[in-house]
Design a protein around this motif. Structure first.
Motif, PDB file in Angstrom:
ATOM      1  N   GLU A   1       0.836  -1.208   0.000  1.00 33.51           N
ATOM      2  CA  GLU A   1       0.000   0.000   0.000  1.00 33.51           C
ATOM      3  C   GLU A   1       0.870   1.257   0.000  1.00 33.51           C
ATOM      4  N   LEU A   2       1.914   1.273   0.819  1.00 34.75           N
ATOM      5  CA  LEU A   2       2.817   2.418   0.885  1.00 34.75           C
ATOM      6  C   LEU A   2       3.624   2.566  -0.401  1.00 34.75           C
ATOM      7  N   LEU A   3       4.040   1.447  -0.984  1.00 35.79           N
ATOM      8  CA  LEU A   3       4.784   1.504  -2.247  1.00 35.79           C
ATOM      9  C   LEU A   3       3.919   2.080  -3.361  1.00 35.79           C
ATOM     10  N   ASP A   4       2.646   1.683  -3.384  1.00 38.26           N
ATOM     11  CA  ASP A   4       1.734   2.217  -4.400  1.00 38.26           C
ATOM     12  C   ASP A   4       1.556   3.721  -4.210  1.00 38.26           C
ATOM     13  N   ALA A   5       1.447   4.152  -2.936  1.00 40.62           N
ATOM     14  CA  ALA A   5       1.295   5.581  -2.654  1.00 40.62           C
ATOM     15  C   ALA A   5       2.559   6.338  -3.048  1.00 40.62           C
ATOM     16  N   ARG A   6       3.703   5.737  -2.803  1.00 37.41           N
ATOM     17  CA  ARG A   6       4.977   6.367  -3.183  1.00 37.41           C
ATOM     18  C   ARG A   6       5.085   6.487  -4.701  1.00 37.41           C
ATOM     19  N   LYS A   7       4.655   5.436  -5.385  1.00 41.28           N
ATOM     20  CA  LYS A   7       4.692   5.465  -6.848  1.00 41.28           C
ATOM     21  C   LYS A   7       3.827   6.606  -7.390  1.00 41.28           C
ATOM     22  N   GLN A   8       2.637   6.786  -6.787  1.00 44.12           N
ATOM     23  CA  GLN A   8       1.747   7.858  -7.224  1.00 44.12           C
ATOM     24  C   GLN A   8       2.356   9.235  -6.921  1.00 44.12           C
ATOM     25  N   ALA A   9       2.988   9.346  -5.735  1.00 42.10           N
ATOM     26  CA  ALA A   9       3.627  10.621  -5.373  1.00 42.10           C
ATOM     27  C   ALA A   9       4.733  10.970  -6.355  1.00 42.10           C
ATOM     28  N   ARG A  10       5.514   9.974  -6.760  1.00 45.11           N
ATOM     29  CA  ARG A  10       6.586  10.223  -7.729  1.00 45.11           C
ATOM     30  C   ARG A  10       5.994  10.622  -9.086  1.00 45.11           C
ATOM     31  N   ALA A  11       4.873   9.989  -9.456  1.00 41.77           N
ATOM     32  CA  ALA A  11       4.225  10.347 -10.727  1.00 41.77           C
ATOM     33  C   ALA A  11       3.702  11.778 -10.683  1.00 41.77           C
ATOM     34  N   ASP A  12       3.269  12.167  -9.474  1.00 39.55           N
ATOM     35  CA  ASP A  12       2.766  13.535  -9.297  1.00 39.55           C
ATOM     36  C   ASP A  12       3.898  14.534  -9.040  1.00 39.55           C
ATOM     37  N   LYS A  13       5.125  14.032  -9.068  1.00 42.28           N
ATOM     38  CA  LYS A  13       6.310  14.848  -8.773  1.00 42.28           C
ATOM     39  C   LYS A  13       6.264  15.469  -7.371  1.00 42.28           C
ATOM     40  N   ASP A  14       5.563  14.767  -6.467  1.00 37.21           N
ATOM     41  CA  ASP A  14       5.519  15.185  -5.062  1.00 37.21           C
ATOM     42  C   ASP A  14       6.638  14.449  -4.330  1.00 37.21           C
ATOM     43  N   PHE A  15       7.875  14.919  -4.539  1.00 37.99           N
ATOM     44  CA  PHE A  15       9.035  14.184  -4.040  1.00 37.99           C
ATOM     45  C   PHE A  15       9.161  14.249  -2.519  1.00 37.99           C
ATOM     46  N   ALA A  16       8.618  15.290  -1.924  1.00 36.94           N
ATOM     47  CA  ALA A  16       8.634  15.369  -0.460  1.00 36.94           C
ATOM     48  C   ALA A  16       7.804  14.229   0.137  1.00 36.94           C
ATOM     49  N   LYS A  17       6.614  14.013  -0.459  1.00 40.30           N
ATOM     50  CA  LYS A  17       5.768  12.913   0.020  1.00 40.30           C
ATOM     51  C   LYS A  17       6.433  11.558  -0.259  1.00 40.30           C
ATOM     52  N   SER A  18       7.041  11.430  -1.431  1.00 41.88           N
ATOM     53  CA  SER A  18       7.738  10.190  -1.796  1.00 41.88           C
ATOM     54  C   SER A  18       8.835   9.879  -0.788  1.00 41.88           C
ATOM     55  N   ASP A  19       9.619  10.888  -0.443  1.00 42.22           N
ATOM     56  CA  ASP A  19      10.698  10.680   0.527  1.00 42.22           C
ATOM     57  C   ASP A  19      10.146  10.349   1.906  1.00 42.22           C
ATOM     58  N   ALA A  20       9.044  10.975   2.272  1.00 44.29           N
ATOM     59  CA  ALA A  20       8.435  10.713   3.586  1.00 44.29           C
ATOM     60  C   ALA A  20       7.963   9.260   3.676  1.00 44.29           C
ATOM     61  N   ILE A  21       7.386   8.763   2.581  1.00 42.12           N
ATOM     62  CA  ILE A  21       6.935   7.354   2.570  1.00 42.12           C
ATOM     63  C   ILE A  21       8.130   6.412   2.659  1.00 42.12           C
ATOM     64  N   ARG A  22       9.207   6.764   1.947  1.00 41.05           N
ATOM     65  CA  ARG A  22      10.414   5.925   2.026  1.00 41.05           C
ATOM     66  C   ARG A  22      10.942   5.900   3.457  1.00 41.05           C
ATOM     67  N   ASP A  23      10.910   7.041   4.143  1.00 39.66           N
ATOM     68  CA  ASP A  23      11.366   7.101   5.537  1.00 39.66           C
ATOM     69  C   ASP A  23      10.453   6.268   6.440  1.00 39.66           C
ATOM     70  N   GLU A  24       9.154   6.312   6.153  1.00 39.88           N
ATOM     71  CA  GLU A  24       8.205   5.511   6.935  1.00 39.88           C
ATOM     72  C   GLU A  24       8.487   4.021   6.768  1.00 39.88           C
ATOM     73  N   LEU A  25       8.765   3.642   5.536  1.00 40.77           N
ATOM     74  CA  LEU A  25       9.103   2.234   5.271  1.00 40.77           C
ATOM     75  C   LEU A  25      10.407   1.837   5.959  1.00 40.77           C
ATOM     76  N   ALA A  26      11.399   2.722   5.932  1.00 38.83           N
ATOM     77  CA  ALA A  26      12.674   2.436   6.591  1.00 38.83           C
ATOM     78  C   ALA A  26      12.468   2.247   8.093  1.00 38.83           C
ATOM     79  N   ALA A  27      11.562   3.062   8.678  1.00 41.94           N
ATOM     80  CA  ALA A  27      11.270   2.930  10.106  1.00 41.94           C
ATOM     81  C   ALA A  27      10.608   1.591  10.414  1.00 41.94           C
ATOM     82  N   MET A  28       9.936   1.024   9.403  1.00 42.12           N
ATOM     83  CA  MET A  28       9.316  -0.304   9.557  1.00 42.12           C
ATOM     84  C   MET A  28      10.331  -1.428   9.306  1.00 42.12           C
ATOM     85  N   GLN A  29      11.605  -1.075   9.087  1.00 38.80           N
ATOM     86  CA  GLN A  29      12.665  -2.032   8.745  1.00 38.80           C
ATOM     87  C   GLN A  29      12.471  -2.611   7.352  1.00 38.80           C
ATOM     88  N   VAL A  30      11.962  -1.764   6.443  1.00 39.18           N
ATOM     89  CA  VAL A  30      11.762  -2.171   5.050  1.00 39.18           C
ATOM     90  C   VAL A  30      12.717  -1.385   4.171  1.00 39.18           C
TER      91      VAL A  30
END
Length: 485
Positions: A442-471
Motif C-alpha cells: 500500500e505504501l509503495l503504491d502511494a509512493r509510486k503515485q507521489a513520484r508520478a505527481d512529482k511530489d518528491f517530499a511525500k515520496s521521501d516521507a513514505i520511504r522514511d516511513e518504510l525504513a522505520a518499519m525495517q523495510v
C-alpha cells in the motif's frame, strides 16, 4: 567414495558387496510424538547419502523402518485413552508432513514392525535353537549376551565394564544382568501377538534385525542412524543378527552426530527442546535443511535461532545469485567476443572440488563452500559488462546454472524457482519482524503515485516511513521492490 565406518573407527573406501547394488538400512522413528530437530538431522543426512549414491550410479535399496509398537507408544496411548495403533498411525502421518517439507525423498521400502511379527518370532526361535536365547516362565525371551563373543565391537564397550553397572530389575527373570529382551510377555491391557512363548510383542532391537534380513541379503552394505543408537540398539542388532546367521550384519556403520542447543544436549527437562514444527513456525524448511548441512554429519551441530538466521542469509545469497543469472539469461542479444579461458578452468576446478568433497565422507559443509565459489564466479562475470553480454558469458551462465541444478539434486536444496523463493523468504522474514506485506505494498503504491505527481517530499516521507518499519526499498527499471532490513 570414502566413508567413516564406526565399526572400524576410520574412513574406508566404500565398496558394495554386489557391484553397483547398495543395500542401506537406517533406523526410523518410534512413532509416539512429533519429530524434533535431532530427527531432522538424521533424516537429512541419510537422504543426502541416498541421493549422492544414486547420483554416482549406484542402485540403492534404501530401507527405513517405523517402530509402531513400543513401550513409549503404549504409554502415550494410555495417557490419551487411545489404542497404540492409533497413536502410531497418527505420528507416522505427522512424520511424513515434516519430512515432505524438508524435501526428504521416500526410501525404497518403509516396513512397520507390526507387519513383520512372524519374521521376528522366527528369528527369536532361531536364536533359542542355537543356544543364544532363552524363554522365561512369564513369556519373555532374552538374548544371552555372553554367548556372542564379539559383543561390544561396534560401540567399543568392554563387557566387563558393562557388567559393573548392570542390574536385574525387580520382576525380570534374566540369567545375566547384561541380557536383553527379544520378546516381551504381554502385560494386562497391552497389545499382543500369539507366539510359542505366549502372548507378547517383540523387543525394539529385534525389530530392526528381522526387517533388515527381510528386505536385504546380509551383510547390509550400510547400516545407519543417530550416534545415540550406536549403543545399545545397534550393538544388540549386531549380536542377535550375527548370532542367528553366522554372517556379518553390516559392512559399513554410519552414525550422525548430536544436535546441541547452545552447546548443551537437547532435553525436554532443560526446556531447550525444539520440534521441527517449532522451527518451521518461524523459518522456511529450506533454511533448516541448509543449516543441517553446514556442519559435517559426524560432528555435533549447535543449534540456535541466531545460527538459523545466518543460514538463512546463506540460502538467500545463493538464490539471489541464481536469480541474477536467470535475469542475464533472459536477454536475447549476445556479442561474439572471446571469453577468458581461466574462468572456465576455475569453474572446472570448482566442479571437481564439489565432487571430491562429497566423496570424502559426505562432506556437505565443504561442498556448500564450492557452491558459493561457483555463484561468486557468476557474480564476477555479471560485473564485467563485456563478459556478461558475450556468447561465452551466456554459455558460462548456462553451465553454472546446470552445475547448481545437479548439486541441488544431491543436497536437496536450491531446487526452487529463485524469484518465487526469494519472495517467499522475504514474506517469511517480514512475518517474523511483524511487518505486514499488504501494508508495505500500500505504501509503495502511494509512493509510486507521489513520484508520478512529482511530489518528491511525500515520496521521501513514505520511504522514511518504510525504513522505520525495517523495510528497504530498491528502485529498478521494472519498478520498486522491497526487502526486510
Amino acid at each position: 567414495m570414502r566413508i567413516y565406518n564406526t565399526l572400524k573407527r576410520q574412513k574406508e573406501e566404500f565398496v558394495p558387496a554386489n557391484n553397483n547394488d547398495v543395500n542401506m538400512y537406517v533406523c526410523g522413528i518410534t512413532a509416539y510424538d512429533l519429530c524434533h530437530i535431532g530427527h531432522a538431522r538424521s533424516s537429512v543426512v541419510f537422504d543426502v547419502l541416498y541421493r549422492y549414491l544414486k547420483s554416482v550410479g549406484y542402485n540403492v535399496n534404501f530401507i527405513r523402518n517405523f517402530t509402531d509398537i513400543d513401550d513409549k507408544i503404549i504409554k502415550r496411548a494410555g495417557e490419551v485413552g487411545k489404542e497404540a495403533s492409533e497413536i502410531a498411525e497418527k505420528f507416522i502421518g505427522e512424520f511424513y508432513v515434516d519430512m515432505d517439507k524438508l524435501n526428504i525423498q521416500r526410501p525404497t521400502v518403509e516396513p512397520k514392525c507390526t507387519e513383520h511379527i512372524p519374521e521376528m518370532i522366527e528369528l527369536t526361535q532361531r536364536l533359542i535353537d542355537k543356544g543364544h536365547a532363552y524363554p522365561t516362565p512369564d513369556g519373555d525371551v532374552y538374548f544371552k549376551v555372553r554367548s556372542f563373543e564379539g559383543y561390544g565391537k561396534l560401540s567399543g564397550r568392554n563387557i566387563d565394564e558393562l557388567e559393573s553397572g548392570a542390574r536385574i530389575a525387580p520382576g525380570e527373570q534374566k540369567q545375566d544382568p547384561l541380557d536383553f529382551a527379544l520378546w516381551k510377555g504381554a502385560k494386562p491391557g497391552e497389545p499382543f501377538w500369539e507366539s510359542p512363548w505366549g502372548k507378547g510383542r517383540p523387543g525394539w532391537h529385534l525389530e530392526c534385525s528381522a526387517m533388515s534380513e527381510k528386505y536385504s541379503p546380509l551383510p547390509l552394505d550400510i547400516h545407519g542412524g543417530g550416534q545415540d543408537l550406536s549403543f545399545p540398539h545397534h550393538e544388540n542388532e549386531v549380536a542377535q543378527s550375527e548370532a542367528a546367521t553366522g554372517k556379518p550384519f553390516a559392512n559399513y556403520w554410519v552414525h550422525n552426530g548430536f544436535v546441541q542447543i547452545n552447546s548443551e544436549k537437547m532435553s525436554k527437562s532443560l526446556g531447550n527442546f525444539f520440534t521441527i514444527r517449532d522451527i518451521l513456525d518461524k523459518f522456511l524448511a529450506e533454511t533448516l535443511r541448509y543449516f543441517l548441512l553446514t556442519m559435517h554429519y559426524r560432528s555435533p551441530l549447535d543449534f540456535s535461532f541466531e545460527a538459523l538466521e545466518e543460514a538463512e542469509k546463506g540460502v538467500k545469497r545463493i538464490y539471489s545469485a541464481l536469480n541474477q543469472v536467470n535475469a542475464e539469461l533472459a536477454k536475447t542479444a549476445w556479442k561474439k567476443s572471446p571469453f577468458p579461458e581461466e574462468l572456465t578452468a576455475e569453474l572446472e576446478a570448482i566442479e571437481k572440488h564439489f565432487d571430491e568433497a562429497m566423496a570424502d565422507d559426505l562432506n556437505t559443509a565443504g561442498a556448500l563452500g564450492h557452491v558459493f565459489s561457483a555463484v561468486r564466479l557468476a557474480g564476477r562475470v555479471c560485473e564485467d559488462k563485456n563478459l556478461r553480454k558475450s556468447e561465452g558469458g551466456r554459455d558460462f551462465f548456462e553451465r553454472i546454472k546446470a552445475d547448481v541444478a545437479k548439486w541441488a539434486g544431491v543436497l536437496g536444496i536450491f531446487e526452487r524457482d529463485p524469484a518465487e523463493f526469494l519472495t517467499e523468504l522475504r514474506d517469511n522474514r517480514a512475518a517474523r519482524a511483524g511487518i505486514d506485506p499488504a501494508k508495505v505494498q500500500e505504501l509503495l503504491d502511494a509512493r509510486k503515485q507521489a513520484r508520478a505527481d512529482k511530489d518528491f517530499a511525500k515520496s521521501d516521507a513514505i520511504r522514511d516511513e518504510l525504513a522505520a518499519m525495517q523495510v528497504e526499498v530498491k528502485d529498478t527499471p521494472q519498478g520498486a521492490t522491497w526487502d526486510v532490513l
